[in-house]
Design an enzyme around this catalytic site. Structure first.
Site, PDB file in Angstrom:
ATOM      1  N   TYR A 116       0.849  -1.178   0.000  1.00  0.00           N
ATOM      2  CA  TYR A 116       0.000   0.000   0.000  1.00  0.00           C
ATOM      3  C   TYR A 116       0.890   1.234   0.000  1.00  0.00           C
ATOM      4  O   TYR A 116       1.794   1.370   0.810  1.00  0.00           O
ATOM      5  CB  TYR A 116      -0.913   0.030   1.232  1.00  0.00           C
ATOM      6  CG  TYR A 116      -1.644   1.339   1.305  1.00  0.00           C
ATOM      7  CD1 TYR A 116      -2.770   1.551   0.521  1.00  0.00           C
ATOM      8  CD2 TYR A 116      -1.181   2.384   2.079  1.00  0.00           C
ATOM      9  CE1 TYR A 116      -3.425   2.761   0.532  1.00  0.00           C
ATOM     10  CE2 TYR A 116      -1.831   3.596   2.105  1.00  0.00           C
ATOM     11  CZ  TYR A 116      -2.956   3.790   1.318  1.00  0.00           C
ATOM     12  OH  TYR A 116      -3.582   4.999   1.325  1.00  0.00           O
ATOM     13  N   TRP A 118       1.462   5.298  -2.351  1.00  0.00           N
ATOM     14  CA  TRP A 118       0.973   6.181  -3.390  1.00  0.00           C
ATOM     15  C   TRP A 118       1.346   5.670  -4.773  1.00  0.00           C
ATOM     16  O   TRP A 118       2.334   4.968  -4.946  1.00  0.00           O
ATOM     17  CB  TRP A 118       1.559   7.570  -3.188  1.00  0.00           C
ATOM     18  CG  TRP A 118       0.789   8.360  -2.187  1.00  0.00           C
ATOM     19  CD1 TRP A 118       0.199   7.892  -1.044  1.00  0.00           C
ATOM     20  CD2 TRP A 118       0.516   9.738  -2.241  1.00  0.00           C
ATOM     21  NE1 TRP A 118      -0.426   8.908  -0.381  1.00  0.00           N
ATOM     22  CE2 TRP A 118      -0.247  10.062  -1.097  1.00  0.00           C
ATOM     23  CE3 TRP A 118       0.838  10.746  -3.133  1.00  0.00           C
ATOM     24  CZ2 TRP A 118      -0.689  11.353  -0.842  1.00  0.00           C
ATOM     25  CZ3 TRP A 118       0.411  12.027  -2.869  1.00  0.00           C
ATOM     26  CH2 TRP A 118      -0.357  12.329  -1.739  1.00  0.00           C
TER      27      TRP A 118
END
Length: 769
Positions: A116, A118
């Site tokens: 997880y 950006w």
């Protein structure tokens, strides 16, 4: 068009989440400078020079000693063990065997592809795409996560009540419209520039400050509803409405109640474009529960005078008004409610779909919201097909690891947490994103194996069994782009890799070979060949439009090219307003759903069929009398490059800085510059203190992102000496509907720390066996 020569010799174009820049090495030092066309460059760029060769960088592959000696299995020594350096061939052999053991013995559904983080500014070296493609091609798939920590509840709610989430955030109210058309902007949670200065991909121009300033100079009014005055820039001269944290839904309801009882709401808009208004109106007026949601009711809940609430409602009526609800509001208990109620307020004002009016959810939360889409595709690296259908909401990772096989509710379904043996993480840092870090430590201790690709010794890397050093963006070549930014540019490497660090792609290619999947993963291409392959659809689309379409070799030697963009047409919400029958929304009714039959049918007590006032379960008390706002930092993106110079310069005596009102500090015997201990039943951390009247009394603000640094990892709840607020936050979902992150708010006690200050070791490499 080409942007022309970068200027001085040796500077090479590059980009990042926080801005396009150019860089060069000179006399052994890294020099960076922002893109010349950026009107408001981001200071986070200054983290690069000190971070590039920092002692926190990982130089060699490492294996945790306990895992190497005892083999895979649960181990509470994760996070406090030492490491054994290994050569690349040996560590990849070891990891390949472990992946085969889990894949063949338990199936790919026993592998969690964490990763997880950006979206990458570089379109090829995007860690999530790389690892997911590897797990799909070499392991048959993986258990994934859905949604995000930033917007977990809204991403589930919005499709039910408004339609496509991307339409609302990216194709709706733009910064150009704010500058030209808006008459009043009411920002619940604000539009802090520290948030909009960063993007999920590349960003070449930071336009937010300028757009708000132009609007204010034209006469547009700004109203900030937040416990923090800094959540709007000073240039807009906003009225600061300092409300009690998590009371925004009550305030919105009282505003709408005033509009309705004084006949100021747009009944024609509600009748034509919404469903469920009569049901909600009865609740609003108190006909269903005996409690009108008026200003007198909201005053003690919000901490605002009733007459101020009434005046605010009257001020909004009849104007080209924009209602903004920030991500921060839905990162709390019952986070779905302010998002839903924000839409209802905008609908009652009748402004949705008008230029510079309506509902701009999360405008200012990130740089690519409120900007135009490119008219041609940008390079995209395919992740392949995932053979595993199972998933979890992203913020429920500790629940999954601690309670495999346990049922839970999510978006109207009863799901079951899978039994995970191996977690593979490349990109992201759960010891930043997640809540209740002491609980997360216990969850990771349950695994057989944790694998991490990292460029530095984050707390996540320190808990891993196998740590593979990967390159920083400045050490590799890529293509920089974003679907909402016009600049496409070559990211040429500035320096060679640190130590033995390798690109994720190189690591996965060699690992795939050990699993018999190298050709499937690489398709026979080198990095440069992949860049050429990914660039071609963009070039072809430019050529099809009759625009200059340089070949890859020409593009690679350039300083970048501007891509054409789509018109600022207001997207689906504008089209819906113009003709709701021909352009229905992607909701069950085709309209804005003030009452949702679907959500009501789920039967969730903590998220009924229309917006409701569901007060916070956890409120300040004698043990924890202050509300802690754990928001995003100003000097880094999340925890990225926390060891950089710009981030370090913002700290006090090496620790993150908490902000308090002077009156609260005086009551606790705390003075400017003291070190304080923040604590509650979950944990404790140290922080420096800055005093300001720009924060509501009873509130303490401590930004996230300081690397977790336990003073004594042997303890069950060690003191974080560096100032990570997620040792204090609650690991609970927003509701059974969305199971989103609730890490924005918690309750704490604070006291001056008078003991011997423990040393900060967050950036020191772990001991070697």
């Amino acid at each position: 068009m080409s942007l022309g020569d970068a200027g001085e010799a040796g500077f090479l174009p590059h980009t990042s989440h926080w801005g396009v820049f150019s860089a060069r090495m000179r006399d052994g030092e890294l020099e960076v400078r922002p893109h010349p066309g950026d009107p408001d460059p981001n200071g986070i760029l200054e983290n690069f020079p000190a971070a590039l060769r920092h002692r926190a960088r990982i130089a060699r592959p490492m294996v945790r000693r306990g895992w190497l000696e005892n083999g895979p299995g649960p181990d509470d020594r994760r996070g406090r063990d030492d490491y054994v350096p290994m050569a690349w061939p040996a560590v990849l052999d070891l990891l390949g065997s472990e992946l085969m053991r889990v894949r063949d013995g338990f199936g790919p559904g026993a592998i969690f592809g964490g990763s997880y983080g950006w979206a990458s500014a570089g379109r090829f070296h995007h860690a999530q795409s790389q690892i997911h493609r590897f797990l799909n091609t070499a392991c048959g798939g993986y258990v994934k996560s859905v949604n995000s920590y930033s917007s977990g509840s809204s991403q589930v709610l919005v499709p039910h009540i408004i339609g496509e989430y991307e339409d609302l955030t990216k194709r709706n109210v733009s910064w150009e419209q704010i500058a030209e058309h808006s008459e009043i902007v009411i920002a619940f949670g604000g539009m802090a520039l520290k948030n909009s200065m960063v993007a999920g991909g590349s960003v070449s121009k930071h336009v937010e400050r300028g757009a708000m300033q132009r609007a204010a100079e034209r006469g547009c009014e700004f109203v900030l509803v937040s416990p923090l005055r800094s959540d709007l820039p000073d240039e807009v001269r906003a009225q600061w409405v300092s409300c009690i944290p998590a009371s925004d839904t009550a305030l919105m309801m009282a505003i709408v109640h005033t509009l309705v009882t004084e006949g100021l709401h747009d009944r024609a808009f509600l009748d034509r474009y919404t469903v469920g208004w009569p049901v909600f109106e009865r609740y609003l007026l108190g006909e269903t529960d005996g409690q009108p949601k008026d200003a007198a009711w909201a005053a003690p809940l919000t901490g605002l005078p009733a007459d101020e609430i009434v005046a605010l409602a009257r001020r909004l009526a009849g104007k080209r008004a924009v209602v903004v609800v920030s991500h921060s509001l839905q990162r709390a208990e019952h986070g779905e409610q302010p998002v839903w109620m924000g839409m209802v307020l905008a609908a009652a004002l009748g402004q949705i779909g008008l230029p510079g009016g309506g509902y701009a959810y999360a405008l200012g939360a990130i740089a690519y919201y409120g900007r135009r889409f490119n008219a041609v595709p940008v390079p995209t690296f395919s992740q392949g097909r995932n053979g595993v259908c199972d998933y979890i909401p992203v913020a429920r990772i500790s629940d999954m690891l601690l309670h495999p096989g346990t049922p839970y509710r999510y978006n109207g379904q009863t799901r079951t947490y899978p039994a995970i043996k191996l977690v593979y993480w490349a990109g992201g840092n759960p010891f930043h994103h997640h809540q209740d870090l002491n609980r997360l430590r216990k969850a990771f201790a349950r695994l057989d194996t944790l694998v991490v690709h990292e460029l530095a010794w984050t707390a996540t890397a320190r808990h891993a069994d196998i740590v593979l050093p990967c390159t920083m963006t400045l050490e590799r070549e890529d293509i920089g782009a974003s679907s909402n930014d016009p600049l496409l540019l070559p990211m040429r490497p500035v320096v060679p890799p640190y130590g033995e660090a390798r690109d994720d792609y190189a690591i996965f290619a060699d690992l795939a070979e050990r699993l018999g999947a190298r050709e499937a993963f690489t398709e026979g291409r080198s990095v440069r060949q992949w860049l050429e392959h990914l660039y071609e659809p963009t070039r072809a689309a430019l050529a099809a439009r009759g625009l200059p379409a340089p070949r890859f070799a020409e593009f690679w030697e350039s300083e970048g090219y501007e891509l054409p963009q789509q018109p600022d047409d207001g997207g689906r919400l504008r089209a819906f307003r113009q003709d709701p029958e021909r352009n229905p929304l992607a909701t069950p009714s085709g309209k804005l759903e003030i009452f949702s039959e679907t959500i009501a049918g789920f039967g969730e007590a903590d998220c009924p069929g229309h917006p409701a006032w569901l007060g916070p379960v956890h409120v300040p008390d004698e043990a924890a009398p202050y509300v802690l706002v754990a928001n995003q930092p100003r000097t880094r993106l999340h925890s990225q490059l926390d060891f950089g110079g710009h981030s370090g310069a913002s700290k006090h005596r090496g620790r993150e800085v908490a902000r308090m009102h002077p009156d609260d500090a005086a009551a606790r015997g705390i003075r400017e510059g003291d070190i304080v201990r923040l604590f509650n039943e979950r944990g404790a951390c140290l922080a420096g203190v800055a005093l300001t009247d720009g924060i509501r009394r009873g509130v303490i603000q401590l930004p996230t992102g300081a690397w977790y640094d336990p003073a004594d990892p042997e303890e069950d709840k060690p003191l974080c000496v560096h100032g990570n607020p997620n040792v204090l936050t609650r690991d609970i979902g927003t509701s059974a509907l969305a199971q989103g992150c609730t890490g924005q708010l918690t309750t704490v006690q604070v006291e001056r720390f008078d003991g011997n200050l423990p040393p900060i070791q967050a950036y020191d490499p772990p001991a070697l066996a």
